[in-house]
Design an enzyme around this catalytic site. Structure first.
Site, PDB file in Angstrom:
ATOM      1  N   ASP A  76       0.868  -1.183   0.000  1.00 40.04           N
ATOM      2  CA  ASP A  76       0.000   0.000   0.000  1.00 40.04           C
ATOM      3  C   ASP A  76       0.903   1.231   0.000  1.00 40.04           C
ATOM      4  OD1 ASP A  76      -2.334   1.597   0.116  1.00 40.04           O
ATOM      5  OD2 ASP A  76      -2.232   1.731   2.290  1.00 40.04           O
ATOM      6  N   SER A  77       0.263   2.388  -0.161  1.00 37.63           N
ATOM      7  CA  SER A  77       1.007   3.644  -0.069  1.00 37.63           C
ATOM      8  C   SER A  77       1.296   3.998   1.392  1.00 37.63           C
ATOM      9  CB  SER A  77       0.183   4.766  -0.698  1.00 37.63           C
ATOM     10  OG  SER A  77      -1.052   4.872  -0.016  1.00 37.63           O
ATOM     11  N   CYS A 107      -4.332  -1.646  -1.780  1.00 39.33           N
ATOM     12  CA  CYS A 107      -4.446  -0.233  -2.133  1.00 39.33           C
ATOM     13  C   CYS A 107      -5.370  -0.142  -3.334  1.00 39.33           C
ATOM     14  CB  CYS A 107      -3.058   0.315  -2.491  1.00 39.33           C
ATOM     15  SG  CYS A 107      -3.078   2.018  -3.086  1.00 39.33           S
ATOM     16  N   TYR A 163      -0.867   8.391  -2.895  1.00 35.10           N
ATOM     17  CA  TYR A 163      -0.842   7.954  -4.292  1.00 35.10           C
ATOM     18  C   TYR A 163      -2.011   8.583  -5.065  1.00 35.10           C
ATOM     19  CZ  TYR A 163       2.590   4.077  -3.779  1.00 35.10           C
ATOM     20  OH  TYR A 163       3.715   3.309  -3.598  1.00 35.10           O
ATOM     21  N   GLU A 168      -3.189   9.223   8.107  1.00 35.57           N
ATOM     22  CA  GLU A 168      -1.756   8.970   8.345  1.00 35.57           C
ATOM     23  C   GLU A 168      -1.229   9.880   9.458  1.00 35.57           C
ATOM     24  OE1 GLU A 168       0.848   7.042   6.815  1.00 35.57           O
ATOM     25  OE2 GLU A 168      -0.625   5.840   5.723  1.00 35.57           O
ATOM     26  N   CYS A 205     -10.973   3.029  -0.174  1.00 37.75           N
ATOM     27  CA  CYS A 205      -9.561   3.318   0.106  1.00 37.75           C
ATOM     28  C   CYS A 205      -9.254   2.550   1.386  1.00 37.75           C
ATOM     29  CB  CYS A 205      -9.351   4.813   0.312  1.00 37.75           C
ATOM     30  SG  CYS A 205      -7.754   5.239   1.030  1.00 37.75           S
ATOM     31  N   THR A 206      -8.139   1.829   1.374  1.00 38.00           N
ATOM     32  CA  THR A 206      -7.876   0.938   2.517  1.00 38.00           C
ATOM     33  C   THR A 206      -7.554   1.697   3.803  1.00 38.00           C
ATOM     34  OG1 THR A 206      -5.597   0.715   1.720  1.00 38.00           O
ATOM     35  CG2 THR A 206      -7.151  -1.029   1.115  1.00 38.00           C
ATOM     36  N   HIS A 207      -7.354   3.002   3.687  1.00 37.31           N
ATOM     37  CA  HIS A 207      -7.163   3.799   4.912  1.00 37.31           C
ATOM     38  C   HIS A 207      -8.493   4.005   5.666  1.00 37.31           C
ATOM     39  CE1 HIS A 207      -3.232   4.782   3.274  1.00 37.31           C
ATOM     40  NE2 HIS A 207      -2.926   5.404   4.399  1.00 37.31           N
TER      41      HIS A 207
HETATM   42  N1  DGL Z   1      -4.760   3.311   0.703  1.00 40.85           N
HETATM   43  C1  DGL Z   1      -4.778   3.833  -0.631  1.00 40.85           C
HETATM   44  C2  DGL Z   1      -5.996   3.296  -1.397  1.00 40.85           C
HETATM   45  O1  DGL Z   1      -6.614   2.328  -0.995  1.00 40.85           O
HETATM   46  C3  DGL Z   1      -4.817   5.300  -0.830  1.00 40.85           C
HETATM   47  C4  DGL Z   1      -4.106   6.330  -0.098  1.00 40.85           C
HETATM   48  C5  DGL Z   1      -3.327   7.242  -0.999  1.00 40.85           C
HETATM   49  O2  DGL Z   1      -3.879   8.166  -1.605  1.00 40.85           O
HETATM   50  O3  DGL Z   1      -2.127   6.985  -1.092  1.00 40.85           O
HETATM   51  O4  DGL Z   1      -6.334   3.821  -2.422  1.00 40.85           O
END
Ligand code: DGL
Length: 262
Positions: free
Chosen positions: A10-11, A73, A42, A152, A183-185
């Site tokens: 992931d990012s 991600c 990302y 983050e 988004c996994t965040h």
């Molecule tokens: N966790 C990433 C996703 O699922 C995105 C976060 C980012 O923008 O880097 O898209």
């Protein structure tokens, strides 16, 4: 039987929400996770940059001899998976297909919203996948570029709640009954999403279905680890180890979580 680890990328720390589900579903499997925290977000980068950064993480995972790679991600799944899969041997599992399948099992009225990074939305990744799986689905897409960086930074819950409420304004008076956390965040602030949404709207975290897909993929390919294996888990980051450790301990509910610097 194959005791090599599963690789995940992931990012940033968001991918740990997927790691968590993989550990729950597959306690005998070892894992190696790389979070590219030095380059988050990302979601605001160009396609070329996202492909280049994701390729670098993939190369790292391949150097660790992984047997399967999970793009934990959505942005990398939406932009880089199609390009990278033909170039490597291990199978890649992305989050978008799994999240779409999960949403379709939950929705009653086929009115689904997805909240995701600017790039995932610009690619219409979920809209396309849901359309393929069920052409009658109506998809509302919402870009939330500020949420992942905020998560983050681990800002106060009230600040996150205000941002989530603002993000979800387009859903006021809509008939949407299912929201995909694209988004996994975002599962890290699932509580804030729950608070901001009407009770009748179900929240989908694609990670459950991703872990399920990983189980099936390993089984089909005969790549399961031996049940006698003592699973090992390694975490790497290109960013600030202390900040990643702080959040990683919360996300994985593991006071011993400790990442290596790359
Ligand atoms: N966790 C990433 C996703 O699922 C995105 C976060 C980012 O923008 O880097 O898209």
């Amino acid at each position: 039987m194959d005791n090599r680890p599963i690789g995940l990328l992931d990012s940033g720390v968001g991918g740990l929400t997927v790691v968590k589900k993989v550990l729950e579903k597959m306690p005998h499997e070892s894992t190696i996770f790389i979070g590219d925290n030095a380059h988050i977000p990302y979601g605001d980068k160009s396609k070329e940059e996202i492909i280049a950064l994701t390729s670098k993480s993939v190369q790292f995972l391949l150097s660790q001899n992984v047997k399967l790679i999970i793009f934990a991600c959505n942005t990398a799944t939406a932009v880089a998976m199609e390009t990278i899969q033909p170039e490597i041997t291990p199978c890649i599992i992305g989050v978008v297909q799994a999240g779409s399948q999960a949403a379709l099992t939950k929705t009653q009225n086929k009115k689904i919203a997805v909240v995701a990074t600017a790039m995932t939305i610009a690619q219409h990744a979920y809209q396309k996948e849901l359309g393929k799986l069920d052409p009658e689905t109506q998809v509302t897409e919402i870009a939330a570029p500020e949420l992942a960086p905020m998560i983050e930074k681990n800002v106060a819950s009230a600040v996150k709640l205000a941002a989530v409420k603002k993000t979800l304004r387009p859903l006021a008076n809509s008939e949407v009954d299912t929201l995909i956390l694209g988004c996994t965040h975002y599962p890290i602030i699932q509580q804030e999403f729950r608070q901001a949404l009407p009770a009748n709207v179900q929240i989908v975290d694609p990670a459950d279905q991703v872990a399920e897909s990983a189980v099936l993929t390993l089984e089909k390919a005969g790549l399961n680890s031996s049940k006698a294996q003592h699973a090992q888990h390694e975490y790497y980051t290109t960013g600030d180890v202390l900040a990643v450790n702080q959040l990683g301990r919360i996300v994985l509910d593991d006071p011993d979580f400790s990442a290596y610097q790359l």
